[in-house]
Design a protein around this motif. Sequence first.
Motif, PDB file in Angstrom:
ATOM      1  N   LEU A  23      43.411  38.132  33.931  1.00 46.34           N
ATOM      2  CA  LEU A  23      42.272  38.627  34.029  1.00 46.34           C
ATOM      3  C   LEU A  23      41.764  39.019  32.878  1.00 46.34           C
ATOM      4  O   LEU A  23      40.525  39.234  32.805  1.00 46.34           O
ATOM      5  CB  LEU A  23      42.525  39.927  34.903  1.00 46.34           C
ATOM      6  CG  LEU A  23      42.717  39.690  36.271  1.00 46.34           C
ATOM      7  CD1 LEU A  23      43.100  41.029  36.879  1.00 46.34           C
ATOM      8  CD2 LEU A  23      41.719  38.815  36.957  1.00 46.34           C
ATOM      9  N   SER A  26      38.385  41.914  31.890  1.00 41.38           N
ATOM     10  CA  SER A  26      37.861  42.036  33.468  1.00 41.38           C
ATOM     11  C   SER A  26      38.424  42.944  34.278  1.00 41.38           C
ATOM     12  O   SER A  26      37.988  43.462  35.408  1.00 41.38           O
ATOM     13  CB  SER A  26      37.384  40.620  34.319  1.00 41.38           C
ATOM     14  OG  SER A  26      38.678  39.871  34.585  1.00 41.38           O
ATOM     15  N   VAL A  27      39.685  43.045  33.974  1.00 48.51           N
ATOM     16  CA  VAL A  27      40.649  43.971  34.748  1.00 48.51           C
ATOM     17  C   VAL A  27      39.975  45.397  34.673  1.00 48.51           C
ATOM     18  O   VAL A  27      40.091  46.071  35.887  1.00 48.51           O
ATOM     19  CB  VAL A  27      42.041  44.134  34.219  1.00 48.51           C
ATOM     20  CG1 VAL A  27      42.170  44.848  32.958  1.00 48.51           C
ATOM     21  CG2 VAL A  27      42.996  44.867  35.175  1.00 48.51           C
ATOM     22  N   ILE A  30      37.300  45.537  37.290  1.00 49.23           N
ATOM     23  CA  ILE A  30      37.672  45.333  38.704  1.00 49.23           C
ATOM     24  C   ILE A  30      38.096  46.914  39.015  1.00 49.23           C
ATOM     25  O   ILE A  30      37.886  47.197  40.315  1.00 49.23           O
ATOM     26  CB  ILE A  30      39.005  44.470  38.719  1.00 49.23           C
ATOM     27  CG1 ILE A  30      38.586  42.914  38.657  1.00 49.23           C
ATOM     28  CG2 ILE A  30      39.455  44.427  40.205  1.00 49.23           C
ATOM     29  CD1 ILE A  30      39.413  41.909  38.500  1.00 49.23           C
ATOM     30  N   ILE A  33      35.325  49.078  39.793  1.00 45.41           N
ATOM     31  CA  ILE A  33      34.671  48.828  41.035  1.00 45.41           C
ATOM     32  C   ILE A  33      35.447  49.464  42.043  1.00 45.41           C
ATOM     33  O   ILE A  33      35.138  50.146  43.338  1.00 45.41           O
ATOM     34  CB  ILE A  33      34.523  47.424  41.349  1.00 45.41           C
ATOM     35  CG1 ILE A  33      33.282  46.857  40.457  1.00 45.41           C
ATOM     36  CG2 ILE A  33      33.855  47.154  42.750  1.00 45.41           C
ATOM     37  CD1 ILE A  33      32.972  45.425  40.348  1.00 45.41           C
ATOM     38  N   LEU A  34      36.983  49.416  42.208  1.00 51.38           N
ATOM     39  CA  LEU A  34      37.581  49.685  43.161  1.00 51.38           C
ATOM     40  C   LEU A  34      37.496  51.289  43.379  1.00 51.38           C
ATOM     41  O   LEU A  34      37.404  51.753  44.521  1.00 51.38           O
ATOM     42  CB  LEU A  34      39.101  49.160  43.139  1.00 51.38           C
ATOM     43  CG  LEU A  34      39.427  48.029  43.195  1.00 51.38           C
ATOM     44  CD1 LEU A  34      40.754  47.573  42.910  1.00 51.38           C
ATOM     45  CD2 LEU A  34      39.343  47.588  44.586  1.00 51.38           C
TER      46      LEU A  34
END
Length: 214
Positions: A23, A26-27, A30, A33-34
């Motif tokens: 990833l 970008s992790v 992510i 966003i979560l």
Amino acid sequence: MLTQLINIIFNLESYLSPFLEHLGQSVYLILFILIFLETASLVFVFIPGQSFIFLASTLAASSTSGLNIWRLLLDFLLAAFFGNIVKYYIGQHFYRHRAIQSNAQSRFGRAQRLLNNHGEQIVIFGRFIPILGNLIPTIAGATKMNPLHYLFYTAIGVLVWVDVIAALGFFLGRLPIVHHNLTWFLLGFFIISALPSLIKTGWDHWKRPATEHN
């Protein structure tokens, strides 16, 4: 297939590290966003935000994960802070104060009573109360809590919530026994986090027939 799934579950870290490496940067997006979705909306309350913070911080303690604990902290703090602001304005514009009052037995009613009785303290520590904690920003908005006061106390609350969970995860992540039993520690953390809510639900269920009987 089942054997492979069991192998992944009980050797979680050995599978997560290559996945995180794939990833790349970008992790962080992510995870942002979560946590944002979990804190900003009542629709996504099923997202285990605390567990993600704990797991990511635990992995950050390992040099093989490639995760930086300081970037994670900034990520989580910003996501939770802006998520709480969004939920406050959702409560302010889309929920009726009278409707909440009339449903005193609902979770909204209990959350409102907590806010009325404890004010700023519940905004700060509300995130540690399973289920009800997710409703506090909405109730604060619906009851027209002073926006500046809310911003100040929710900033403190987010700082406390994220730092406590991340510090616990990072500290435990430095212990070899945790890395060898990551699945069990994550499961234990999830159960402990949910235990107060399960006890409260069980108590309410046990108490209701007795009340109706009387």
